[in-house]
Scaffold this motif. Structure first.
Motif, PDB file in Angstrom:
ATOM      1  N   VAL A 174      -7.363  -2.962 102.897  1.00 11.36           N
ATOM      2  CA  VAL A 174      -8.142  -1.853 102.347  1.00 11.36           C
ATOM      3  C   VAL A 174      -7.627  -0.545 102.949  1.00 11.36           C
ATOM      4  CG1 VAL A 174     -10.448  -0.832 102.134  1.00 11.36           C
ATOM      5  CG2 VAL A 174     -10.155  -3.333 102.016  1.00 11.36           C
ATOM      6  N   TYR A 175      -7.302   0.392 102.050  1.00 15.05           N
ATOM      7  CA  TYR A 175      -6.740   1.675 102.486  1.00 15.05           C
ATOM      8  C   TYR A 175      -7.508   2.817 101.870  1.00 15.05           C
ATOM      9  CZ  TYR A 175      -2.799  -1.235 103.889  1.00 15.05           C
ATOM     10  OH  TYR A 175      -2.018  -2.194 104.480  1.00 15.05           O
ATOM     11  N   ASP A 176      -7.398   3.995 102.496  1.00 13.37           N
ATOM     12  CA  ASP A 176      -7.854   5.219 101.824  1.00 13.37           C
ATOM     13  C   ASP A 176      -6.627   6.117 101.640  1.00 13.37           C
ATOM     14  OD1 ASP A 176      -7.378   6.536 104.223  1.00 13.37           O
ATOM     15  OD2 ASP A 176      -9.483   6.502 104.828  1.00 13.37           O
ATOM     16  N   TYR A 177      -6.827   7.345 101.181  1.00  8.61           N
ATOM     17  CA  TYR A 177      -5.665   8.163 100.824  1.00  8.61           C
ATOM     18  C   TYR A 177      -4.930   8.728 102.036  1.00  8.61           C
ATOM     19  CZ  TYR A 177      -7.412   7.186  96.258  1.00  8.61           C
ATOM     20  OH  TYR A 177      -7.829   6.497  95.148  1.00  8.61           O
ATOM     21  N   GLN A 178      -5.612   8.648 103.209  1.00 12.19           N
ATOM     22  CA  GLN A 178      -4.935   9.050 104.438  1.00 12.19           C
ATOM     23  C   GLN A 178      -4.061   7.907 104.967  1.00 12.19           C
ATOM     24  OE1 GLN A 178      -8.308  10.219 103.871  1.00 12.19           O
ATOM     25  NE2 GLN A 178      -7.083  11.972 103.241  1.00 12.19           N
ATOM     26  N   THR A 179      -4.566   6.704 104.851  1.00 10.01           N
ATOM     27  CA  THR A 179      -3.846   5.546 105.414  1.00 10.01           C
ATOM     28  C   THR A 179      -2.892   4.899 104.406  1.00 10.01           C
ATOM     29  OG1 THR A 179      -5.649   4.063 104.778  1.00 10.01           O
ATOM     30  CG2 THR A 179      -5.766   5.055 106.982  1.00 10.01           C
ATOM     31  N   PHE A 180      -2.843   5.456 103.197  1.00  8.86           N
ATOM     32  CA  PHE A 180      -2.074   4.882 102.096  1.00  8.86           C
ATOM     33  C   PHE A 180      -0.657   4.449 102.498  1.00  8.86           C
ATOM     34  CE2 PHE A 180       0.886   5.279  98.536  1.00  8.86           C
ATOM     35  CZ  PHE A 180       0.250   4.617  97.494  1.00  8.86           C
ATOM     36  N   ASP A 181       0.023   5.315 103.252  1.00  8.05           N
ATOM     37  CA  ASP A 181       1.439   5.049 103.522  1.00  8.05           C
ATOM     38  C   ASP A 181       1.650   3.850 104.442  1.00  8.05           C
ATOM     39  OD1 ASP A 181       2.454   7.411 102.020  1.00  8.05           O
ATOM     40  OD2 ASP A 181       1.215   8.437 103.493  1.00  8.05           O
ATOM     41  N   ARG A 182       0.581   3.427 105.098  1.00  8.48           N
ATOM     42  CA  ARG A 182       0.694   2.241 105.972  1.00  8.48           C
ATOM     43  C   ARG A 182       0.848   0.950 105.165  1.00  8.48           C
ATOM     44  NH1 ARG A 182      -4.301   3.382 109.887  1.00  8.48           N
ATOM     45  NH2 ARG A 182      -3.793   5.544 110.441  1.00  8.48           N
ATOM     46  N   LEU A 183       0.696   1.067 103.837  1.00  5.57           N
ATOM     47  CA  LEU A 183       0.995  -0.081 102.965  1.00  5.57           C
ATOM     48  C   LEU A 183       2.382  -0.637 103.271  1.00  5.57           C
ATOM     49  CD1 LEU A 183      -0.399   1.233  99.574  1.00  5.57           C
ATOM     50  CD2 LEU A 183      -0.927  -1.015 100.511  1.00  5.57           C
ATOM     51  N   ALA A 184       3.259   0.232 103.746  1.00  6.80           N
ATOM     52  CA  ALA A 184       4.643  -0.170 104.069  1.00  6.80           C
ATOM     53  C   ALA A 184       4.675  -1.355 105.031  1.00  6.80           C
ATOM     54  CB  ALA A 184       5.399   1.018 104.655  1.00  6.80           C
ATOM     55  N   ASP A 185       3.654  -1.436 105.866  1.00  3.92           N
ATOM     56  CA  ASP A 185       3.651  -2.472 106.910  1.00  3.92           C
ATOM     57  C   ASP A 185       2.920  -3.739 106.468  1.00  3.92           C
ATOM     58  OD1 ASP A 185       4.831  -0.498 108.512  1.00  3.92           O
ATOM     59  OD2 ASP A 185       2.844   0.302 109.026  1.00  3.92           O
ATOM     60  N   ASN A 186       2.457  -3.783 105.243  1.00  3.74           N
ATOM     61  CA  ASN A 186       1.604  -4.905 104.815  1.00  3.74           C
ATOM     62  C   ASN A 186       2.339  -5.836 103.845  1.00  3.74           C
ATOM     63  OD1 ASN A 186      -0.372  -6.631 103.908  1.00  3.74           O
ATOM     64  ND2 ASN A 186      -1.961  -5.037 103.811  1.00  3.74           N
ATOM     65  N   PRO A 187       2.814  -6.963 104.314  1.00  3.04           N
ATOM     66  CA  PRO A 187       3.571  -7.880 103.446  1.00  3.04           C
ATOM     67  C   PRO A 187       2.711  -8.571 102.395  1.00  3.04           C
ATOM     68  CG  PRO A 187       3.200  -8.871 105.606  1.00  3.04           C
ATOM     69  CD  PRO A 187       2.670  -7.483 105.690  1.00  3.04           C
ATOM     70  N   ALA A 188       1.391  -8.454 102.498  1.00  2.00           N
ATOM     71  CA  ALA A 188       0.507  -9.086 101.501  1.00  2.00           C
ATOM     72  C   ALA A 188       0.468  -8.287 100.201  1.00  2.00           C
ATOM     73  CB  ALA A 188      -0.913  -9.226 102.055  1.00  2.00           C
ATOM     74  N   ILE A 189       0.920  -7.038 100.275  1.00  2.00           N
ATOM     75  CA  ILE A 189       0.921  -6.188  99.077  1.00  2.00           C
ATOM     76  C   ILE A 189       2.351  -6.049  98.561  1.00  2.00           C
ATOM     77  CG2 ILE A 189       0.308  -3.925  98.113  1.00  2.00           C
ATOM     78  CD1 ILE A 189      -2.116  -5.534  99.248  1.00  2.00           C
ATOM     79  N   ASP A 190       2.578  -6.558  97.357  1.00  2.00           N
ATOM     80  CA  ASP A 190       3.902  -6.444  96.728  1.00  2.00           C
ATOM     81  C   ASP A 190       3.932  -5.328  95.691  1.00  2.00           C
ATOM     82  OD1 ASP A 190       5.175  -9.117  97.711  1.00  2.00           O
ATOM     83  OD2 ASP A 190       3.179  -9.660  96.972  1.00  2.00           O
TER      84      ASP A 190
ATOM     85  N   ARG B 213       5.039   7.898  96.765  1.00  2.00           N
ATOM     86  CA  ARG B 213       4.657   7.417  98.108  1.00  2.00           C
ATOM     87  C   ARG B 213       4.687   5.886  98.154  1.00  2.00           C
ATOM     88  NH1 ARG B 213      -0.588  10.978  99.800  1.00  2.00           N
ATOM     89  NH2 ARG B 213      -0.731   9.449 101.504  1.00  2.00           N
ATOM     90  N   ALA B 214       4.261   5.232  97.085  1.00  2.64           N
ATOM     91  CA  ALA B 214       4.298   3.757  97.042  1.00  2.64           C
ATOM     92  C   ALA B 214       5.739   3.266  97.109  1.00  2.64           C
ATOM     93  CB  ALA B 214       3.622   3.250  95.778  1.00  2.64           C
ATOM     94  N   ALA B 215       6.608   3.943  96.362  1.00  2.37           N
ATOM     95  CA  ALA B 215       8.028   3.564  96.378  1.00  2.37           C
ATOM     96  C   ALA B 215       8.595   3.722  97.787  1.00  2.37           C
ATOM     97  CB  ALA B 215       8.802   4.424  95.381  1.00  2.37           C
ATOM     98  N   LYS B 216       8.234   4.822  98.427  1.00  4.72           N
ATOM     99  CA  LYS B 216       8.736   5.062  99.790  1.00  4.72           C
ATOM    100  C   LYS B 216       8.182   4.025 100.767  1.00  4.72           C
ATOM    101  CE  LYS B 216       9.941   9.932  99.404  1.00  4.72           C
ATOM    102  NZ  LYS B 216       9.475  11.327  99.540  1.00  4.72           N
ATOM    103  N   ALA B 217       7.020   3.471 100.426  1.00  2.94           N
ATOM    104  CA  ALA B 217       6.456   2.402 101.262  1.00  2.94           C
ATOM    105  C   ALA B 217       7.097   1.055 100.931  1.00  2.94           C
ATOM    106  CB  ALA B 217       4.939   2.337 101.070  1.00  2.94           C
TER     107      ALA B 217
ATOM    108  N   GLN C 253      13.477   8.197  89.796  1.00  2.00           N
ATOM    109  CA  GLN C 253      14.471   8.403  90.846  1.00  2.00           C
ATOM    110  C   GLN C 253      13.996   7.823  92.185  1.00  2.00           C
ATOM    111  OE1 GLN C 253      17.418   9.321  90.815  1.00  2.00           O
ATOM    112  NE2 GLN C 253      17.961  10.164  92.818  1.00  2.00           N
ATOM    113  N   ALA C 254      12.736   8.074  92.524  1.00  2.35           N
ATOM    114  CA  ALA C 254      12.188   7.581  93.797  1.00  2.35           C
ATOM    115  C   ALA C 254      12.204   6.054  93.844  1.00  2.35           C
ATOM    116  CB  ALA C 254      10.764   8.106  93.988  1.00  2.35           C
ATOM    117  N   CYS C 255      11.844   5.426  92.724  1.00  2.00           N
ATOM    118  CA  CYS C 255      11.814   3.956  92.692  1.00  2.00           C
ATOM    119  C   CYS C 255      13.224   3.381  92.751  1.00  2.00           C
ATOM    120  CB  CYS C 255      11.069   3.466  91.453  1.00  2.00           C
ATOM    121  SG  CYS C 255       9.301   3.813  91.552  1.00  2.00           S
ATOM    122  N   ARG C 256      14.141   4.077  92.094  1.00  2.00           N
ATOM    123  CA  ARG C 256      15.534   3.618  92.122  1.00  2.00           C
ATOM    124  C   ARG C 256      16.071   3.690  93.548  1.00  2.00           C
ATOM    125  NH1 ARG C 256      18.190   7.093  88.475  1.00  2.00           N
ATOM    126  NH2 ARG C 256      17.411   5.845  86.731  1.00  2.00           N
ATOM    127  N   GLN C 257      15.831   4.824  94.194  1.00  2.00           N
ATOM    128  CA  GLN C 257      16.309   5.009  95.568  1.00  2.00           C
ATOM    129  C   GLN C 257      15.710   3.979  96.519  1.00  2.00           C
ATOM    130  OE1 GLN C 257      15.528   9.121  96.486  1.00  2.00           O
ATOM    131  NE2 GLN C 257      17.563   9.778  95.815  1.00  2.00           N
TER     132      GLN C 257
END
Lengths: 401, 401
Positions: free
Chosen positions: A123-139, A156-160, A182-186
Motif C-alpha cells: 500500500v502506497y500513497d503519492y509520497q511513497t509511490f517511488d518506493r514501488l521500485a523496491d517491491n517485487p510483488a508489483i509487476d 515515475r512508474a517506468a522509472k521504478a 520514451q520513458a518506458c522504452r528507456q
C-alpha cells in the motif's frame, strides 16, 4: 486476416506455416474461462479461411515462460473506475491479480486492504509511490488518475522499473504521450493504454466484419458517445485536470470506433464545438461533432457530448450495415446488422481480457495490442479535432510528420 | 399540446371550449379505416391531458361541407414514386382519388388508363398540360417531376386553377419556392408539399415525445439518410435537374426529422461536403454532414449520402432517448426508446393520410399542415447548409429576414 484477430483476442502468437497454411496455438484454450468465446472466434476463423488454409487449435504448442505466479498489479487512484471495474475484473484474471494500491486517502487504503487482502507492504500513497521500485510483488502499475496526472505517474512508474497501463485518454497532448513512450522504452518496461474495447468481442466482430468485407466495403461510419454530466465539480470539467471535457473523455472511443473498425488512420478532420451552459463549461466544449476522412475513401461522423445519453457505432457499406448500440459502455454491448443480430458471449468484465493480454505481453515479451503508440494516435487525432473546431478549418493529419 | 397533434393527424379542426376544457370533433372517426390509429392517438391524448381537461370524440360535430364526390387527383410525371407509391395510395384514400395523369410517354398513358380506368379526357402531356383548366374532374395536381421542373409546373397548375401538391424538395432555391407560394396565393388555390412523414404515426409519436417532454427535454438529435446511388445517369445526380444531389434529395428528411421533432427552426448551421467519386459527382456533394443549432439550445447532427445505406432518427434528453430506425423510408419505420419499443399500426401507404389531409384542407378551406411555407423553410435551411459547406463557415439563418 482472421489469424490476426485471434491473436488480438488472446494476446498469444499466431504461427504461420508456409506449407500447411495457418495453424493457431493457444495455451489457454482448454482451461480458459473465455473458451466459449474463443471457440466461436475459431469457428468464425475457419469459416472465413479459404479452402487451402488449415486451422488447428492447440497444435504446435507455443513455447513460452510458464508463469509461476500471477503478475501483481497495483492500482493507482481508487476512484469509481478502479472500484467498480478494475478491482472486480482482477478477481477473474488468469495471469495477473490485484496486489497493491496507491491512494492518498487512508480510509480507502484500509477498506481495500480488508476487502482484497492486500498486505500493508503493498500500500502506497503519492509520497511513497517511488518506493514501488523496491517491491517485487508489483509487476504492473495501472494509472487510473485524472488525465492531467497520467504522464507524471506513468513516467515515475517506468522509472521504478514497473510495466505500466495508463488509463485513457493517454495524455493531455502529443508531447506527453511521446514522453511516456520514451520513458518506458528507456526503462525497458512495457506500456499499454487502458483500451478495454480492443479486447471486447462485439468490437472485434465489428472489426472483422469491416475488414473481411463480408458485408461489403465500409463507406460511412457514425460513432457517438455522450452522457449527462451531472456533477459540475467533476475533474472531467476542469480544463487543467481533464484536458478538454467530452472530447478528451469520450472522444477516444468515438475516434477508435471509426479508425479501428475501418482499419485505417484518418488523414483529415473537420469539427464543431458547442457550449450551451457557459457557467459549467469553461474553456472546454460541452458537445463536439467531428468528421474523419480515411485514406481509402471512407468517412465517419461522430458526436461526443456531456449533455445527454448516446452510445452507438454504425457502419454502412453500399447496401448493408452493421453496428452496436450500446457500443462503448463497459457492459451490455448489443450488435445488429442487415444480416441479423450480432450475439456474442462476453466475459463478466471487459478488463479481464485487457489485463490478461498485457500480462501475456510481459510474460512472453510481445508488443501490447493497446500500445502507447495506439494511445498517442488517438491523442494526435483529438488534437487535430480540437484545432479544427477552434479554427473552423479542415485539419490534415500527417502521420509521417 | 395533444389536441394539436390530433389535428395534425386528421387534418380536421380541433375545437377548444373554454368551459369544458377540450373537445375534439372528428367526422371520420366512426368509419375511418385509420380509426385504430386514431383511437390510440386519442388514448395518448387523454393520458397526456390534465385532470381538468375533457376529451370527447364525436362530440360537437364540426359542420363542414360533406364531399359529394372524392376530389380528383392528376399525377404529373409517372416515374417510380407515382407508380409504386402514389397511385396505389390513391386506391385507399377516402376524400380523393386518382382521376388523371400527365405524361410525355404515350405507352405509359395507355398502361395507366387501363390499369386505373382513367378516361382519355383526363390524360395530358406536357404540351396539353394547361388545358387542365377546363377539366372539372381534376381538383388537385400532384407534381412528381424532377426537382428543377417543380416550380414551372406548380405555377402552371395554379394558373389552371388547380390545387397543387409539389413533391419534395419543393424547389431548387428559396426564390423558386416563394414564386410557387405567390402563384398559388394569387390563383386562390391551395399548395402543399409531398411531405408524407408529416402524417406518419411513428414521426408523430416521436414529435409528441419530444414536445410533451415525457422523456425529458431533447438536447441532441442525430438524423441520417443515405443510399447507394446505383444509377450514374439518374437525374438526381444532375446538378441542373436535381439541384444538388443527396442534400436536396435526402436532406429535407434529415432537416425535417430534427426541426419537426424539436419543434423549433434552426438558427445556425455548419456543414461538410465530400466527393469521393469525382467522375459521377460533378458539382454536387456525394456525402454531406451538417449540424443545426436550435434557439432552445438543442443541437442536431445529420448525415446524407449517396454512398451507402443509413436511415435513422435519434433524440436524446439527459438520461433518456427515443428514435426510429428505419426512420424516413416510405415503409417499415420502427421505433425504440429508453422506455421501450414504439409500436404503432400504420396505413398501407404513408401517402393515404397525406392525400386525404390535403383533400380535407380543400373541402374545409383550412391551411395544409405540409404547406408551401414548410417546404420553403427546408429549402432555406438546405441553402444555408450548402453555403456552410462551400465556405467552411458557420451560417446563421435569419427567419425574420
Amino acid at each position: 486476416m482472421e489469424q490476426q484477430n485471434i491473436d488480438e483476442v488472446t494476446g498469444l502468437k499466431t504461427h504461420n506455416e508456409k506449407e500447411t497454411g495457418i495453424s493457431v496455438s493457444c495455451r489457454c484454450l482448454a482451461e480458459c474461462p473465455l473458451s466459449q468465446f474463443m471457440n466461436r472466434r475459431l469457428f468464425l476463423g475457419q469459416a472465413a479461411l479459404g479452402s487451402g488454409a488449415l486451422l488447428t487449435a492447440q497444435a504446435n504448442p507455443w513455447p513460452s515462460v510458464a508463469p509461476d505466479r500471477k503478475l501483481g498489479v497495483a492500482l493507482v487512484g481508487l476512484g469509481t473506475y478502479s472500484t467498480l471495474q478494475l478491482a472486480p475484473a482482477l478477481q477473474h484474471t488468469e495471469r495477473c491479480q490485484l496486489a497493491g494500491i496507491v491512494t492518498g486517502t487512508p480510509a480507502k487504503a484500509q477498506a481495500w486492504m480488508q476487502q482484497y487482502a492486500i498486505p500493508q507492504a503493498n500500500v502506497y500513497d503519492y509520497q511513497t509511490f517511488d518506493r514501488l521500485a523496491d517491491n517485487p510483488a508489483i509487476d504492473i502499475v495501472y494509472v487510473v488518475l485524472p488525465n492531467a496526472m497520467h504522464a507524471e505517474y506513468v513516467i515515475r512508474a517506468a522509472k521504478a522499473g514497473k510495466h505500466v497501463i495508463c488509463e485513457k485518454p493517454m495524455g493531455l497532448n502529443v508531447r506527453e504521450c511521446e514522453q511516456m513512450i520514451q520513458a518506458c522504452r528507456q526503462a525497458g518496461v512495457k506500456l499499454s493504454v487502458g483500451y478495454r474495447l480492443y479486447f471486447e468481442p462485439h468490437h472485434l466482430e465489428v472489426r472483422r466484419l469491416a475488414q473481411s468485407k463480408e458485408l461489403g466495403t465500409v463507406k460511412l461510419m457514425e460513432t457517438a458517445l455522450g452522457f449527462s454530466m451531472a456533477d459540475p465539480k467533476s475533474w472531467r470539467l476542469n480544463k487543467q485536470l481533464g484536458g478538454g471535457g467530452a472530447i478528451m473523455d469520450l472522444g477516444v472511443y468515438a475516434v477508435q470506433g471509426a479508425r479501428r473498425t475501418i482499419g485505417e488512420d484518418p488523414i483529415a478532420v473537420t469539427a464543431q464545438g458547442f457550449v450551451r451552459d457557459k457557467a459549467v463549461f469553461k474553456g472546454i466544449y460541452e458537445s463536439m461533432f467531428f468528421q474523419l476522412e480515411f485514406p481509402g475513401g471512407a468517412l465517419s461522423s461522430s458526436s461526443t457530448t456531456y449533455t445527454s445519453y448516446v452510445d452507438r457505432l454504425y457502419a454502412t457499406t453500399g447496401y448493408q450495415w452493421f453496428g452496436l448500440q450500446p457500443a462503448f459502455n463497459a457492459t451490455g454491448a448489443r450488435g445488429d446488422s442487415s444480416n441479423g443480430k450480432i450475439e456474442l458471449s462476453t466475459p463478466p468484465f471487459q478488463q479481464i481480457r485487457q489485463l490478461d493480454a498485457f500480462a501475456a505481453n510481459i510474460l512472453d515479451n510481445t508488443e501490447p495490442l493497446a500500445s502507447g503508440a495506439e494511445g498517442l494516435k488517438d491523442i494526435r487525432i483529438i488534437d487535430a479535432i480540437v484545432r479544427a473546431a477552434d479554427t473552423g478549418r479542415r485539419v490534415e493529419i500527417d502521420w509521417n510528420g
